[in-house]
Design an enzyme around this catalytic site. Structure first.
Site, short mmCIF file in Angstrom:
data_model
loop_
_atom_site.label_atom_id
_atom_site.label_comp_id
_atom_site.label_asym_id
_atom_site.label_seq_id
_atom_site.Cartn_x
_atom_site.Cartn_y
_atom_site.Cartn_z
N SER A 157 20.95 51.84 -25.10
CA SER A 157 22.07 52.01 -26.04
C SER A 157 21.61 51.87 -27.49
O SER A 157 22.15 52.54 -28.38
CB SER A 157 23.19 51.01 -25.73
OG SER A 157 22.72 49.69 -25.87
N ASP A 176 21.89 44.06 -25.65
CA ASP A 176 20.45 43.82 -25.72
C ASP A 176 19.72 45.04 -26.29
O ASP A 176 20.28 46.13 -26.42
CB ASP A 176 19.89 43.43 -24.34
CG ASP A 176 20.11 44.51 -23.30
OD1 ASP A 176 20.60 45.60 -23.65
OD2 ASP A 176 19.79 44.26 -22.12
N ASP A 184 16.47 47.28 -25.45
CA ASP A 184 15.40 47.62 -24.52
C ASP A 184 14.19 48.03 -25.36
O ASP A 184 14.24 49.02 -26.09
CB ASP A 184 15.83 48.77 -23.61
CG ASP A 184 17.02 48.39 -22.75
OD1 ASP A 184 16.99 47.30 -22.14
OD2 ASP A 184 17.99 49.17 -22.69
N ASP A 197 14.85 43.01 -23.84
CA ASP A 197 14.11 43.28 -22.60
C ASP A 197 12.82 43.99 -22.98
O ASP A 197 12.87 45.08 -23.57
CB ASP A 197 14.91 44.18 -21.65
CG ASP A 197 16.12 43.47 -21.07
OD1 ASP A 197 16.19 42.22 -21.17
OD2 ASP A 197 17.00 44.16 -20.52
N LYS A 225 31.63 54.91 -22.67
CA LYS A 225 31.02 53.64 -22.23
C LYS A 225 32.08 52.54 -22.11
O LYS A 225 32.13 51.82 -21.11
CB LYS A 225 29.95 53.19 -23.24
CG LYS A 225 28.55 53.71 -22.97
CD LYS A 225 27.60 53.35 -24.10
CE LYS A 225 27.42 51.86 -24.28
NZ LYS A 225 26.40 51.28 -23.39
N TYR A 261 30.78 51.07 -14.25
CA TYR A 261 29.54 51.18 -15.05
C TYR A 261 28.50 50.27 -14.40
O TYR A 261 28.40 49.10 -14.74
CB TYR A 261 29.86 50.73 -16.49
CG TYR A 261 28.78 50.98 -17.52
CD1 TYR A 261 28.93 51.99 -18.48
CD2 TYR A 261 27.62 50.21 -17.58
CE1 TYR A 261 27.98 52.21 -19.45
CE2 TYR A 261 26.66 50.43 -18.55
CZ TYR A 261 26.84 51.42 -19.48
OH TYR A 261 25.88 51.64 -20.45
#
Length: 606
Positions: free
Chosen positions: A90, A101, A103, A155, A216, A225
Site C-alpha cells: 500500500s 505498515d 513493506d 516488514d 480497500k 480483505y
C-alpha cells in the site's frame, strides 16, 4: 505505457468519455467521506515515514558494508557495493493509511547471504534508535523481519542479486535481474515489481489511488480483505481497480468505483483479470497457464500479476468465498447506484459487516498455548490451514457455504489449575477466570497464562425440504477431524504445549469479544404466541431479527463440545424455513452499466 494499439490493457476501453458533472459531484463527496473515515495519514506521520525510510536506507548500506569487510573486501570496495531499499504494498501504491505498515525490500549484492540478513541485519535493527518489536521469521515462505521504528510498523524482506554491487539507479523491472538467484529472492522481488508495474499500467495514477482507497476501505469493512482466508488480498484488489481504470481511461474516482462493482459482479469467472498479456521470460520457472497446468485451471477467480513470472494472486479462493465476494459486489453496486442518483450516502457503502449476525451456527477453531511468542506462530499456522477446512466443509450435504471470518480473536486467561487450563483451551471461560488478572496468580503453584486465538466459520444451511419429517443432523465430524490432523502435521507441533479444538456454537452463544460495544442486540423477553407455539421464523436469519421463543429457550443452548481429536459431533438442526443469509438468487436484479457501455468488451476478448 500504451500498447501498439494505443490503449492500456488487453482489450480496448469500454468508454473514453469524460466523467459527467454528477460523477464529479459524487467523487467530491466520496473524497470527503474517505477523509472523514480516517483513511489518510497526517502530514506529520508522512514526514516520519520518509525520515524512517531514509535512516533504514543508510542502515542497509552499513549492513552490506559490514558483511563485505567480513568477506575480505577492502573498505573502499565494501563501501562501493551499495545496498538499496524498495517499498511495495500500500505504501508503494500510495494508498496507505494511518498506522499501516511499510513493506520494505532490502536489495543486496551477491556477497551477502540470507543467513547474514538474520544473523547481522536483525541484531543491527534491534540496536537501531527507535526500533522495537524486532522479530525475524527465517522459515517463512517469504522470509521476513518485522519491526516497529519510531512508531511505524515495517516488514523487511531481502533479495540477493547476482551483482557485485547495487547501483543507486537500479530498476527492479529488468527481468534479467532474476537470473541466477534463488526462488525466495524471486518471491521477495515480486511485491515491488508488481506494485511498480501496476502504477505503469494505469492511465491516471491519482484516479487509481483515490478509487483504490475506496475499494480497500469497503473490502476491509465488509470483512472480505484477506488472502490467507480465501478472499482477495491487497495486491488483488489493486489489480482489479487498475483494470477498471484501463477500461475507463478518462473517468474519475466516483465513476471508476461505480463501474467497478457492476463489472466485477458480472465478470465471467474463471476468465482471468489481466492488466497486460502474459509474457515469457529468462527463467525455467512456472508461469500461470490454465491450458498447461490443471492446478491453474482450478482457480475460481484468477487475477494475474503483470510481471514475470505471471502468477495468480487469488489461488486461495474457494466456492464459498467466491459466493460471498460476489454477493458483496452486488450489494456495493446497489448502494453506489443509489449514491449516483442521490438516494444514498457513501457512508452506507462502508457499513460494518454483519458476519456475527448472519448465521444460526458457527464453528469455533481455538488455538492455544502457554507462551506469547509460541502463540503467534501456532495461531498463524492454524489460520493458514482454515481454508482447507472450508474446502472440506463445502462437500458436506446440506451446507450452502462455509464462511470464514478474516481474523482471529486473541485472549489471555490466567489459570490456577490444570482443570482451568483445559477448560480455557476448549473455549469454556468462566466469569471468574475472565476477571482474574496476572498479579492474582503470581507465586501460585501450577498457575499460568493461557493464550488463545479463536477463529470463526459461519455455516449457511440449506432449507428443510418440503415433506421432510423429524430433526435433521449436519455431520461435519469428517472435515473437522481431518482439519485437526492436518494442523497437527506441522513439523513444530508439540502436543504438550499446543492445543487445537474445533466446536460448533449457536449465534446466541457467541462471546461478547466478537462484537463492538453496543453492537450486540439485547435478548428480548421470552414470549409465547397463542396456543404456546413458537413464531414461524428461520433459525438461519440474523440473530438480531430472530426472536427467542419457547421452542428455542436460552437455558438449553450449549456449545457442542469437541471430542478427543478436537472435532465436533453432529449438529442437530431445527427446521429452516428459508435460506440463510442473502445467498438466494431469486428476484435479484442484475446491476447494469449505463446505456451504450458493454461489459463483454472487457471479458470477452481476453
Amino acid at each position: 505505457m500504451t500498447n501498439d494499439r494505443g490503449y492500456l490493457g488487453v482489450t480496448p476501453p469500454i468508454s473514453i468519455v469524460e466523467s459527467t458533472e454528477r460523477e464529479k459531484e459524487v467523487t467530491s463527496t466520496l473524497m470527503e467521506e474517505l477523509r472523514r473515515q480516517g483513511t489518510f495519514e497526517s502530514d506529520e506521520e508522512a514526514r516520519t515515514r520518509e525520515l524512517v525510510l531514509g535512516r533504514v536506507s543508510a542502515l542497509v548500506k552499513k549492513f552490506v558494508q559490514k558483511v563485505g569487510i567480513m568477506r575480505g573486501l577492502s573498505e573502499s570496495a565494501a563501501l562501493a557495493s551499495g545496498g538499496k531499499i524498495f517499498t511495495s504494498g500500500s505504501y508503494r501504491l500510495g494508498v496507505h493509511g494511518p498506522g499501516s505498515d511499510i513493506d520494505t525490500l532490502c536489495v543486496v549484492p551477491k556477497h551477502v547471504s540470507r543467513d547474514d540478513f538474520f544473523e547481522f541485519f536483525e541484531p543491527m535493527l534491534r540496536e537501531f534508535d527507535g526500533a522495537t518489536e524486532v522479530a525475524g521469521v527465517p522459515e517463512a515462505y517469504v522470509p521476513i523481519i518485522t519491526a516497529n521504528i519510531s512508531g511505524i510498523p515495517m516488514d523487511f524482506l531481502m533479495a540477493r542479486l547476482a551483482l557485485s554491487s547495487i547501483p543507486e539507479d537500479l530498476s527492479l523491472q529488468d527481468d534479467n535481474l532474476l537470473r541466477n538467484i534463488d526462488e525466495r529472492c524471486v518471491r521477495s522481488l515480486g511485491g515491488s515489481r508488481v506494485a511498480n508495474e501496476i502504477l505503469r499500467l494505469v492511465p491516471n495514477v491519482q484516479v487509481f489511488r483515490d478509487s483504490l482507497r475506496c475499494i480497500k476501505l469497503w473490502a476491509q469493512r465488509r470483512a472480505i480483505y484477506s488472502n490467507v482466508n480465501g478472499f482477495f488480498g491487497g495486491v488483488a484488489w489493486a489489480m482489479l481497480v487498475a483494470r477498471i481504470c484501463q477500461l475507463y481511461p478518462n473517468a474519475i474516482a466516483g465513476a471508476i468505483v461505480s463501474r467497478f462493482f457492476i463489472i466485477m459482479y458480472q465478470w465471467s469467472w474463471p476468465q482471468p483479470v489481466l492488466l497486460k498479456q502474459i509474457e515469457e521470460g529468462p527463467l525455467q520457472v512456472k508461469v500461470w497457464n490454465p491450458k498447461l497446468y490443471p492446478v491453474d485451471r482450478a482457480h475460481r477467480m484468477p487475477i494475474i500479476t503483470p510481471t514475470y513470472p505471471a502468477m495468480c494472486a487469488t489461488h486461495n479462493v474457494t466456492a464459498s468465498t467466491q459466493m460471498i465476494t460476489t454477493e458483496e459486489f452486488k450489494r456495493g453496486a446497489d448502494i453506489v447506484d443509489k449514491v449516483i442518483v442521490g438516494t444514498a450516502q457513501w457512508s452506507e457503502l462502508f457499513l460494518k459487516h454483519d458476519f456475527f449476525h448472519k448465521y444460526r451456527y458457527y464453528l469455533q477453531i481455538i488455538a492455544s498455548t502457554g507462551d506469547a511468542d509460541l502463540q503467534i506462530k501456532w495461531s498463524g499456522t492454524v489460520e493458514s490451514r482454515i481454508r482447507q477446512l472450508v474446502m472440506k466443509l463445502e462437500y458436506v450435504d446440506s451446507l450452502i457455504l462455509a464462511h470464514p471470518f478474516i481474523k482471529g480473536f486473541e485472549q489471555v486467561c490466567y489459570c490456577i489449575s490444570e482443570e482451568e487450563i483445559h477448560a480455557v483451551a476448549k473455549g469454556e471461560i468462566s466469569e471468574t477466570i475472565a476477571k482474574r488478572k496476572k498479579e492474582d496468580i503470581e507465586g501460585k503453584d501450577g498457575a499460568g497464562p493461557v493464550y488463545t486465538t479463536t477463529f470463526y466459520v459461519g455455516l449457511a444451511i440449506e432449507p428443510k425440504q418440503p415433506g421432510a419429517v423429524g430433526p435433521r443432523r449436519l455431520d461435519i465430524s469428517y472435515p473437522t477431524t481431518e482439519f485437526t490432523k492436518l494442523v497437527k502435521m506441522w513439523e513444530k507441533f508439540d502436543e504438550a504445549t499446543m492445543g487445537i479444538v474445533v466446536r460448533n456454537t449457536k449465534s446466541s452463544l457467541l462471546p461478547d469479544n466478537v462484537f463492538d460495544p453496543g453492537e450486540r442486540q439485547p435478548k428480548p423477553a421470552v414470549k409465547r404466541t397463542k396456543g404456546g407455539k413458537s413464531s414461524n421464523t428461520s433459525p438461519d436469519m440474523p440473530s438480531s431479527k430472530r426472536p427467542r421463543t419457547s421452542s428455542n429457550p436460552p437455558t438449553k443452548d450449549a456449545p457442542a463440545k469437541a471430542n478427543e481429536n478436537g472435532a465436533v459431533p453432529l449438529i442437530t438442526l431445527t427446521p429452516v424455513i428459508e435460506t440463510a443469509g442473502a445467498f438466494a438468487s431469486k428476484g435479484i436484479k442484475t446491476p447494469q452499466l449505463p446505456f451504450g457501455e458493454n461489459v463483454a468488451v472487457a471479458t470477452g476478448a481476453q
